[in-house]
Design a protein around this motif. Structure first.
Motif, PDB file in Angstrom:
ATOM      1  N   ARG A 130       0.835  -1.209   0.000  1.00  0.00           N
ATOM      2  CA  ARG A 130       0.000   0.000   0.000  1.00  0.00           C
ATOM      3  C   ARG A 130       0.867   1.255   0.000  1.00  0.00           C
ATOM      4  N   LYS A 131       0.730   2.027  -1.077  1.00  0.00           N
ATOM      5  CA  LYS A 131       1.361   3.339  -1.201  1.00  0.00           C
ATOM      6  C   LYS A 131       2.859   3.259  -0.874  1.00  0.00           C
ATOM      7  N   THR A 132       3.377   4.192  -0.017  1.00  0.00           N
ATOM      8  CA  THR A 132       4.823   4.233   0.197  1.00  0.00           C
ATOM      9  C   THR A 132       5.345   3.045   0.989  1.00  0.00           C
ATOM     10  N   ALA A 133       4.472   2.232   1.563  1.00  0.00           N
ATOM     11  CA  ALA A 133       4.926   1.008   2.233  1.00  0.00           C
ATOM     12  C   ALA A 133       5.490   0.006   1.232  1.00  0.00           C
ATOM     13  N   ARG A 134       5.340   0.311  -0.040  1.00  0.00           N
ATOM     14  CA  ARG A 134       5.924  -0.546  -1.075  1.00  0.00           C
ATOM     15  C   ARG A 134       7.447  -0.481  -1.029  1.00  0.00           C
ATOM     16  N   ASN A 135       8.007   0.688  -0.858  1.00  0.00           N
ATOM     17  CA  ASN A 135       9.435   0.990  -0.769  1.00  0.00           C
ATOM     18  C   ASN A 135      10.366  -0.181  -1.112  1.00  0.00           C
ATOM     19  N   PHE A 136      11.123  -0.697  -0.132  1.00  0.00           N
ATOM     20  CA  PHE A 136      12.109  -1.746  -0.408  1.00  0.00           C
ATOM     21  C   PHE A 136      11.507  -3.140  -0.457  1.00  0.00           C
ATOM     22  N   ASN A 137      10.260  -3.296  -0.049  1.00  0.00           N
ATOM     23  CA  ASN A 137       9.691  -4.629   0.119  1.00  0.00           C
ATOM     24  C   ASN A 137       9.731  -5.506  -1.143  1.00  0.00           C
ATOM     25  N   PRO A 138       9.370  -5.011  -2.336  1.00  0.00           N
ATOM     26  CA  PRO A 138       9.407  -5.885  -3.510  1.00  0.00           C
ATOM     27  C   PRO A 138      10.797  -6.439  -3.817  1.00  0.00           C
ATOM     28  N   ASN A 139      11.822  -5.607  -3.663  1.00  0.00           N
ATOM     29  CA  ASN A 139      13.186  -6.078  -3.928  1.00  0.00           C
ATOM     30  C   ASN A 139      13.647  -7.063  -2.871  1.00  0.00           C
ATOM     31  N   VAL A 140      13.319  -6.783  -1.610  1.00  0.00           N
ATOM     32  CA  VAL A 140      13.690  -7.685  -0.525  1.00  0.00           C
ATOM     33  C   VAL A 140      13.053  -9.057  -0.724  1.00  0.00           C
ATOM     34  N   ALA A 141      11.791  -9.078  -1.156  1.00  0.00           N
ATOM     35  CA  ALA A 141      11.045 -10.332  -1.268  1.00  0.00           C
ATOM     36  C   ALA A 141      11.691 -11.335  -2.210  1.00  0.00           C
TER      37      ALA A 141
END
Length: 236
Positions: A174-185
């Motif tokens: 959701r919104k800016t909570a996207r930040n590093f999460n996709p790359n980390v995953a």
């Protein structure tokens, strides 16, 4: 394969060991897997290397793992909100691999994509480039620029925070909570996702999925995270 676990401790059972490397999503306190970080703290595992944009704040987020002295090394781009981080680093108790923010994001993305290393202009001529290979490449205008070779990052376990997930592990941030999460995953052997809402398979718009479920091995629901703000500012 059933991916949903009843709580964060169960989701991490058998995964976290002493001396591992963890990649953790979030930017400051935005989009951090609060329950999973607390479960790592409660596991008591030590000697951890943690890849994250920063280390939370004193007493919350990854700051909890610093307080319990479970972190041996941080690979980060910003360390300015945590006094215990500063104290441990200046005392020589904590190792720090300081990485420019965009470079850190690309190192994680490259790790997830199977790219071992890449060249970037960022950091050339600074402490960031010390001990690393440098090379000149021509630009479009014919001039030459110096680049630094940066190696990609991979972790044993990735901890990410998403807004919604389906039972297959497809994630929507959701919104800016996207930040590093996709790359980390994508940059770890096993990815564990903490989500606020769990929906049935087929309920998510395929065009809106940010992390495909193939990357996510375990899920835990935390419907009411604290979502603290580092520095809350209001009008007088």
């Amino acid at each position: 394969m059933r991916k949903l676990y009843p709580n964060a401790a169960a989701a991490l059972a058998g995964l976290i060991e002493d001396g591992q490397t963890l990649a953790v999503g979030g930017f400051g306190l935005c989009g951090i897997p609060e329950a999973l970080i607390a479960a790592v703290r409660d596991s008591g595992k030590k000697g951890l290397t943690v890849i994250s944009n920063n280390a939370g704040v004193d007493g919350f987020g990854l700051g909890q793992l610093l307080a319990t002295r479970q972190v041996r090394k941080m690979i980060s781009s910003y360390v300015g909100e945590n006094k215990e981080f500063e104290r441990q680093y200046l005392a020589g108790e904590l190792e720090l691999e300081f990485t420019p923010q965009g470079t850190l994001a690309e190192k994680l993305r490259a790790g997830g994509a199977g790219i071992p290393a890449f060249f970037t202009r960022t950091g050339y001529g600074t402490l960031v480039a010390e001990g690393k290979e440098t090379r000149q490449f021509p630009a479009a205008d014919g001039s030459n620029h110096w680049y630094v070779l940066e190696r990609s990052l991979r972790a044993d376990v990735a901890l990410v925070k998403a807004w919604k997930a389906d039972a297959a592990g497809n994630l929507v941030y959701r919104k800016t909570a996207r930040n590093f999460n996709p790359n980390v995953a994508t940059a770890a052997r096993v990815c564990v996702a903490e989500v606020e809402q769990l929906v049935e398979n087929g309920a998510l718009d395929p065009e809106s999925i940010h992390t495909p479920g193939i990357y996510v091995k375990r899920l835990v629901v935390n419907a009411h995270p604290e979502k603290r703000i580092e520095q809350r500012t209001v009008r007088q």
